[in-house]
Each structure stands twice: as C-alpha cells, then as structure tokens.
Design a protein around this motif. Structure first.
Motif, PDB file in Angstrom:
ATOM      1  N   LYS A   1       0.834  -1.205   0.000  1.00 18.87           N
ATOM      2  CA  LYS A   1       0.000   0.000   0.000  1.00 18.87           C
ATOM      3  C   LYS A   1       0.865   1.250   0.000  1.00 18.87           C
ATOM      4  CE  LYS A   1      -4.061  -1.696   2.443  1.00 18.87           C
ATOM      5  NZ  LYS A   1      -4.826  -1.598   3.703  1.00 18.87           N
ATOM      6  N   GLY A   2       1.928   1.224   0.782  1.00 20.46           N
ATOM      7  CA  GLY A   2       2.818   2.374   0.880  1.00 20.46           C
ATOM      8  C   GLY A   2       3.618   2.618  -0.389  1.00 20.46           C
ATOM      9  N   MET A   3       3.756   1.603  -1.216  1.00 21.12           N
ATOM     10  CA  MET A   3       4.551   1.717  -2.435  1.00 21.12           C
ATOM     11  C   MET A   3       3.735   2.182  -3.639  1.00 21.12           C
ATOM     12  SD  MET A   3       7.565   0.933  -1.461  1.00 21.12           S
ATOM     13  CE  MET A   3       8.464   0.637  -2.959  1.00 21.12           C
ATOM     14  N   LYS A   4       2.426   2.323  -3.485  1.00 21.44           N
ATOM     15  CA  LYS A   4       1.587   2.760  -4.606  1.00 21.44           C
ATOM     16  C   LYS A   4       1.995   4.156  -5.056  1.00 21.44           C
ATOM     17  CE  LYS A   4      -2.665   0.216  -3.918  1.00 21.44           C
ATOM     18  NZ  LYS A   4      -4.101   0.351  -3.685  1.00 21.44           N
TER      19      LYS A   4
ATOM     20  N   ARG B   1      -6.703   7.384  -8.894  1.00 20.03           N
ATOM     21  CA  ARG B   1      -7.619   6.624  -9.740  1.00 20.03           C
ATOM     22  C   ARG B   1      -8.543   5.740  -8.903  1.00 20.03           C
ATOM     23  NH1 ARG B   1      -3.815   3.721 -13.734  1.00 20.03           N
ATOM     24  NH2 ARG B   1      -2.151   4.905 -12.814  1.00 20.03           N
ATOM     25  N   GLU B   2      -8.054   5.237  -7.779  1.00 20.53           N
ATOM     26  CA  GLU B   2      -8.866   4.380  -6.929  1.00 20.53           C
ATOM     27  C   GLU B   2      -9.921   5.163  -6.159  1.00 20.53           C
ATOM     28  OE1 GLU B   2      -6.300   2.144  -4.461  1.00 20.53           O
ATOM     29  OE2 GLU B   2      -5.529   0.917  -6.088  1.00 20.53           O
ATOM     30  N   SER B   3      -9.701   6.459  -5.957  1.00 19.94           N
ATOM     31  CA  SER B   3     -10.632   7.291  -5.191  1.00 19.94           C
ATOM     32  C   SER B   3     -11.879   7.605  -5.934  1.00 19.94           C
ATOM     33  CB  SER B   3      -9.961   8.601  -4.793  1.00 19.94           C
ATOM     34  OG  SER B   3      -8.830   8.332  -4.018  1.00 19.94           O
TER      35      SER B   3
END
Length: 103
Positions: free
Chosen positions: A91-94, A101-103
């Motif tokens: 998650k931290g590496m996204k 885009r996910e929001s």
C-alpha cells in the motif's frame, strides 16, 4: 541436512515435481527451528511451484502448509503478521496517480 533438504525442495519445486517437493517440504519443516526460516521456505516453494502453471501442484503444498499452521499457532500468528506487513508495504509503495484513480 537441513540445507540439503531446502535446496532439493527448491529444485524440485522449480522443476514442477510436486510429489518430490512435498516430501522435501515435510522433512525441511521438521528441521527448521525458527519461524522466519519456515515461512521463507514455504514462500520459496510456493513461488517456484506457481511458476509451473499447475494449480493442482500448488494445492498439495498448501495442504502441507496449512496442516503445519494448524499444529503450530505461534507459526500461524507469525505468518499472518508477515502477510499483513507485506500488504502494508505494498500500500505504501503505490504511486500517487494510482491512489487518485482508486478514489
């Protein structure tokens, strides 16, 4: 002896020889004394078997692994904490644009 079994497990896994890999996994699991070593062993074997493309082959490995986890609650807790840590790192590496885009 432990290192030989681990090496054979990895070789048999990479070659797609699931029966031989399963035998070596069972032996190697009894020879490892630290939970981190056991988890690493399983992850290497699973990754190598997944590359062979046969789901049936990886099921045998998973069956052995889940029996091991059922017999050892401390190992199960350590394995689950490793998985959670890996998810958090991922998650931290996204990249920021992926999050938008996910929001």
């Amino acid at each position: 002896r432990k290192l030989n079994n681990i090496a054979l497990l990895r070789v048999y896994s990479a070659m797609g020889k699931s029966k031989l890999a399963a035998e070596r996994l069972e032996i190697a699991l009894t020879l490892c004394d630290q939970h981190d070593d056991i988890i690493l062993l399983y992850m290497h074997a699973k990754h190598a078997l997944e590359q062979t493309g046969s789901a049936r082959v990886t099921e045998a490995l998973d069956d052995i692994w889940y029996v091991q986890l059922d017999m050892n609650p401390e190992l199960r807790n350590k394995f689950e904490s490793h998985n959670e840590m890996i998810k958090n790192v991922a998650k931290g590496m996204k990249a920021p644009e992926e999050e938008e885009r996910e929001s």
